[in-house]
Design an enzyme around this catalytic site. Structure first.
Site, mmCIF file in Angstrom:
data_model
loop_
_atom_site.group_PDB
_atom_site.id
_atom_site.type_symbol
_atom_site.label_atom_id
_atom_site.label_comp_id
_atom_site.label_asym_id
_atom_site.label_seq_id
_atom_site.Cartn_x
_atom_site.Cartn_y
_atom_site.Cartn_z
ATOM 1 N N GLU A 68 6.413 3.553 3.258
ATOM 2 C CA GLU A 68 7.841 3.704 2.937
ATOM 3 C C GLU A 68 8.069 4.907 2.025
ATOM 4 O OE1 GLU A 68 11.418 2.420 3.202
ATOM 5 O OE2 GLU A 68 10.265 1.950 4.962
ATOM 6 N N SER A 120 2.691 2.463 -0.202
ATOM 7 C CA SER A 120 3.318 2.156 1.091
ATOM 8 C C SER A 120 3.740 3.401 1.854
ATOM 9 C CB SER A 120 4.563 1.301 0.821
ATOM 10 O OG SER A 120 5.384 1.254 1.957
ATOM 11 N N TYR A 137 13.194 0.415 -2.837
ATOM 12 C CA TYR A 137 11.790 -0.014 -2.727
ATOM 13 C C TYR A 137 10.879 1.211 -2.602
ATOM 14 C CZ TYR A 137 7.550 -1.739 -0.426
ATOM 15 O OH TYR A 137 6.237 -1.993 -0.077
#
Ligand code: NAP
Ligand code: GDD
Length: 346
Positions: free
Chosen positions: A142, A140, A163
């Site tokens: 992220e 990701s 996460y």
């Protein structure tokens, strides 16, 4: 759920997270290519297969089945080994995760367990079962977190959430199994991608649903957190095509997928409300509960490598995405309400 007799010669894939947004689009794509698709479904007290019900075939009907569902969980490594030994899939797509960033601050250990260690369990299950397969890991953007944009495959990670940290662990585990055991394992580093099937608590879908409900008089206010965050929003069905392409290459490698076009949450909000003929200022309020303890301010991807090596270029940009999501939610709500009216009339 259960046993299957695949078509002779058909390629087989196993998808964790098949009930999620990406899993449902990927399953459709692979079925269209003639694959037998096995999906890992976790036990739930209510139905959790809504996104794939339209492609599921009843095992009691005559004829072969190409989508087969199995109960398993990324927290159960033994079940993963058993499943891999039984199915011997040609390709494994690890899309299963606790994927909500805000929730990961409330459930950090669980997120690490499933999103981080879950990936290692799957890698180890592939190794332990001794099967010859190719693995796609859903990494990701992220992971870039606070790293300034534009971000690409060479940008150092600086995650800003449990996460993001779990995804970094999973990313490096995937690279490690590739280097240590010669496994064909790739990371797709995907920037945000959305669709009418997006989970209702992610910001784009939360907004598009609210537009439909406000128009229908079912809701008046929408509460959001930080409107200044910038994201690079693409269209999910285009992204799953690139996942598949990554596994068709001669050599395993890691790729960023993104549109390269930035928009703030406020931009998306304005476009979505305009698409519904509404003014967002009249309906949107602020709720600090939707803010994160540490925010990712700007994600803007550089997907040149995917374009050059996979021949992948996304067509849908954030404004069109906002419009198509609002349209889909309005149509779905209209259908639901007219169905309800028919039931009441009877
Ligand atoms: P999603 O809609 O939230 O789907 C997540 C899937 O994982 C669901 O099928 C969910 O099952 C399953 N799952 C959750 N916990 C599990 C567990 N313990 N064991 C097995 N399965 C479990 O996510 P998505 O948007 O499709 O994203 C797919 C993957 O890509 C995720 O790994 C996500 O982190 C990653 N990713 C997404 C984006 C994006 O913008 N969409 C960007 C980058 C990376 P239930 O249906 O039962 O909840
Ligand atoms: N969910 C949510 N709800 N987000 C809000 C809200 C709200 O009410 N108000 C503002 N936001 C802001 C968040 O603070 C964030 O900056 C931005 O909207 C996007 O939030 P999400 O839609 O929840 O997505 P995300 O960017 O945090 O994470 C998604 O993309 C990642 C890839 O970059 C998820 O799909 C992750 O699984 C994925 O890895």
């Amino acid at each position: 759920m259960g046993k299957v007799t695949p078509d002779a010669g058909a390629r087989t894939a196993l998808i964790s997270g098949v009930t999620g947004q990406d899993g449902s689009y990927l399953a459709e794509l692979l079925l269209g290519k003639g694959y037998t698709v096995h999906g890992l479904v976790r036990r739930s007290s209510s139905f959790n297969t809504e996104r794939i019900d339209h492609i599921y075939q009843d095992p009691h009907q005559p004829g072969g089945r190409s989508l087969v569902l199995h109960h398993a969980d990324l927290s159960d490594g033994v079940a993963l080994v058993n499943l891999l030994r039984e199915l011997e899939p040609d390709e494994v797509y690890n899309l299963g995760a606790q994927s909500h960033v805000r929730v990961s601050f409330d459930a950090p250990l669980y997120t690490g367990e499933v999103t981080g260690l879950g990936t290692l369990r799957l890698l180890e299950a592939i190794r332990a079962s001794g099967i010859d397969t190719r693995l796609y890991q859903a990494s990701s953007s992220e992971m870039f977190g606070a790293a300034p944009p534009p971000q690409n495959e060479r940008t150092p990670f600086h995650p800003r959430s449990p996460y993001g940290c779990a995804k970094v662990y999973a990313y490096w585990s995937t690279v490690n199994y590739r280097e240590a055991y010669g496994m064909f394992a790739v990371n797709g580093i995907l920037f945000n991608h959305e669709s009418p099937r997006r989970g209702e608590t992610f910001v784009t879908r939360k907004i598009s649903r609210a537009v439909a409900r406000i128009r229908a008089g079912l809701q008046d206010r929408l509460f959001l957190g930080n409107l200044n965050a910038v994201r690079d929003w693409g269209y999910a069905p285009e992204y799953v095509e690139a996942m598949w392409r990554m596994l068709q290459r001669d050599e395993p490698d890691d790729y960023v997928l993104a549109t390269g076009v930035p928009a703030s949450v406020r931009d998306f909000l304005r476009a979505a409300f305009e698409a519904g003929g509404l003014d967002w200022h009249e309906h949107v309020g602020f709720d600090a509960n939707y803010e994160r303890p540490s925010e990712v301010d700007a994600l803007i991807g550089d997907a040149a490598k995917a374009r050059d090596l996979l021949g992948w270029e996304p067509a849908v940009r954030w404004r069109e995405l906002a419009e198509l999501m609002v349209r889909a939610d309005i149509e779905a709500l209209d259908a639901e309400l007219s169905g309800a009216r028919v039931r009441i009339d009877r």
